[in-house]
Write an enzyme that holds these catalytic residues in place. Structure first.
Site, mmCIF file in Angstrom:
data_model
loop_
_atom_site.group_PDB
_atom_site.id
_atom_site.type_symbol
_atom_site.label_atom_id
_atom_site.label_comp_id
_atom_site.label_asym_id
_atom_site.label_seq_id
_atom_site.Cartn_x
_atom_site.Cartn_y
_atom_site.Cartn_z
ATOM 1 N N ASP A 10 0.847 -1.192 0.000
ATOM 2 C CA ASP A 10 0.000 0.000 0.000
ATOM 3 C C ASP A 10 0.879 1.236 0.000
ATOM 4 O O ASP A 10 2.070 1.174 0.333
ATOM 5 C CB ASP A 10 -0.913 0.010 1.234
ATOM 6 C CG ASP A 10 -1.854 1.213 1.247
ATOM 7 O OD1 ASP A 10 -2.677 1.326 0.326
ATOM 8 O OD2 ASP A 10 -1.749 2.050 2.164
ATOM 9 N N SER A 11 0.285 2.373 -0.331
ATOM 10 C CA SER A 11 1.011 3.640 -0.341
ATOM 11 C C SER A 11 1.391 4.098 1.063
ATOM 12 O O SER A 11 2.253 4.955 1.225
ATOM 13 C CB SER A 11 0.159 4.731 -1.006
ATOM 14 O OG SER A 11 -1.031 4.930 -0.267
ATOM 15 N N CYS A 73 -4.215 -1.207 -2.275
ATOM 16 C CA CYS A 73 -4.249 0.235 -2.545
ATOM 17 C C CYS A 73 -5.018 0.419 -3.839
ATOM 18 O O CYS A 73 -4.666 -0.182 -4.866
ATOM 19 C CB CYS A 73 -2.814 0.759 -2.692
ATOM 20 S SG CYS A 73 -2.680 2.480 -3.247
ATOM 21 N N ASN A 74 -6.067 1.211 -3.805
ATOM 22 C CA ASN A 74 -6.898 1.412 -4.988
ATOM 23 C C ASN A 74 -6.150 2.125 -6.111
ATOM 24 O O ASN A 74 -6.282 1.769 -7.283
ATOM 25 C CB ASN A 74 -8.151 2.202 -4.612
ATOM 26 C CG ASN A 74 -9.156 1.377 -3.835
ATOM 27 O OD1 ASN A 74 -10.080 0.804 -4.395
ATOM 28 N ND2 ASN A 74 -8.986 1.302 -2.520
ATOM 29 N N GLU A 152 -2.816 9.301 7.611
ATOM 30 C CA GLU A 152 -1.372 9.096 7.732
ATOM 31 C C GLU A 152 -0.760 9.902 8.887
ATOM 32 O O GLU A 152 0.268 9.528 9.436
ATOM 33 C CB GLU A 152 -0.669 9.472 6.416
ATOM 34 C CG GLU A 152 -0.908 8.493 5.290
ATOM 35 C CD GLU A 152 -0.167 7.167 5.451
ATOM 36 O OE1 GLU A 152 0.892 7.140 6.102
ATOM 37 O OE2 GLU A 152 -0.667 6.152 4.926
ATOM 38 N N CYS A 184 -10.682 3.676 -1.209
ATOM 39 C CA CYS A 184 -9.297 3.856 -0.774
ATOM 40 C C CYS A 184 -9.188 3.114 0.536
ATOM 41 O O CYS A 184 -10.051 3.269 1.415
ATOM 42 C CB CYS A 184 -8.963 5.335 -0.598
ATOM 43 S SG CYS A 184 -7.335 5.628 0.153
ATOM 44 N N HIS A 186 -7.430 3.581 2.995
ATOM 45 C CA HIS A 186 -7.276 4.451 4.164
ATOM 46 C C HIS A 186 -8.647 4.812 4.769
ATOM 47 O O HIS A 186 -8.755 5.070 5.964
ATOM 48 C CB HIS A 186 -6.569 5.756 3.784
ATOM 49 C CG HIS A 186 -5.100 5.645 3.577
ATOM 50 N ND1 HIS A 186 -4.541 5.070 2.454
ATOM 51 C CD2 HIS A 186 -4.056 6.048 4.355
ATOM 52 C CE1 HIS A 186 -3.219 5.131 2.547
ATOM 53 N NE2 HIS A 186 -2.900 5.723 3.683
#
Length: 270
Positions: A10-11, A73-74, A152, A184, A186
């Protein structure tokens, strides 16, 4: 049966929402997770750059001899899934198809909303996927660029988060959607706030959680799931390109783990 780990990329910390569901549904499986927090968010980046970063994380986990890759992660799924699937010998799964399927199943008025990063929304992958399976579906997409930085920075329970979510989702409130895809990984950390803003009548679809059900099916199909009789403890390793302290604060709270093995790594040139 194989004791090799499942790899998740993932990012940043968003993919941990997928890992949490994997730990619940697949407690015997070992998990290796890479979060590219130093270069997060991916949403505003060029597709070519996202593809490069996704490959860097993939190669890192391939060196760990994983048996399956989950692009949690989209934005990375939209940019790199098809390319990576073609080139790897192991199963590779993204989060867009499972989320789309779940939304089609959940909607009663065929009005589906999608919220995601700028990159995911620009790709239009959710709309294409949904309408390829249900031509009657109306899909409204909305980019929410401020959501990932809030998560984040570990501010997803703050008053600022409530204000930002309420302001950002205003355009989606009058679209008549009865189902909203959290496009997403997140965003599930903001789920209570999103639900409150959209109202109880709107069903929220967690694309990451839906993905784990597909992971389970593919493990069984290829006969690579860990046997429940296996007495060896499952291994959970976490890697981040950014601050291990911030990663651990968010991850331990979200996953409910008191002890975590978090290691900082370098990918490419930051």
């Amino acid at each position: 049966m194989t004791k090799q780990a499942i790899g998740f990329i993932d990012s940043g910390v968003g993919g941990l929402t997928v890992v949490k569901e994997a730990m619940r549904q697949l407690p015997n499986e070992s998990i290796y997770y890479v979060g590219d927090t130093a270069r997060c968010p991916y949403g505003p980046r060029l597709e070519e750059q996202v593809r490069q970063f996704t490959w860097e994380m993939t190669h890192f986990l391939l060196d760990k001899d994983i048996k399956m890759l989950v692009i949690a992660c989209n934005t990375a799924t939209a940019a790199a899934l098809e390319d990576i699937k073609k080139k790897l010998a192991i199963p590779v799964i993204g989060v867009i198809l499972p989320g789309s399927r779940a939304a089609i199943k959940a909607t009663t008025n065929n009005h589906i909303g999608v919220i995601g990063t700028a990159g995911t929304v620009k790709s239009d992958m959710y709309k294409k996927m949904i309408q390829s399976k249900d031509k009657k579906a109306t899909v409204n997409s909305l980019a929410c660029p401020k959501f990932v930085p809030i998560v984040e920075s570990n501010e997803y329970n703050s008053a600022i988060a409530k204000k930002v979510v309420a302001e950002t989702l205003k355009p989606m409130q009058n679209k008549g959607v009865d189902t909203l895809i959290l496009g997403c990984t997140h965003y599930p950390l903001l789920r209570p706030i999103i639900q409150n803003v959209m109202g109880k009548q709107v069903t929220l679809i967690d694309s990451g959680a839906e993905t784990v059900s597909e992971v389970s099916t593919i493990l069984d199909y290829f006969d690579i799931a860990v046997d429940s009789k296996n007495k060896e403890k499952s291994e959970r390793c976490f890697y981040t390109t950014g601050s291990t302290q911030m990663f651990q604060e968010i991850a331990s709270g979200w996953l409910g783990l008191e002890e975590m093995n978090v290691e900082q790594i370098k990918l490419g040139s930051h």
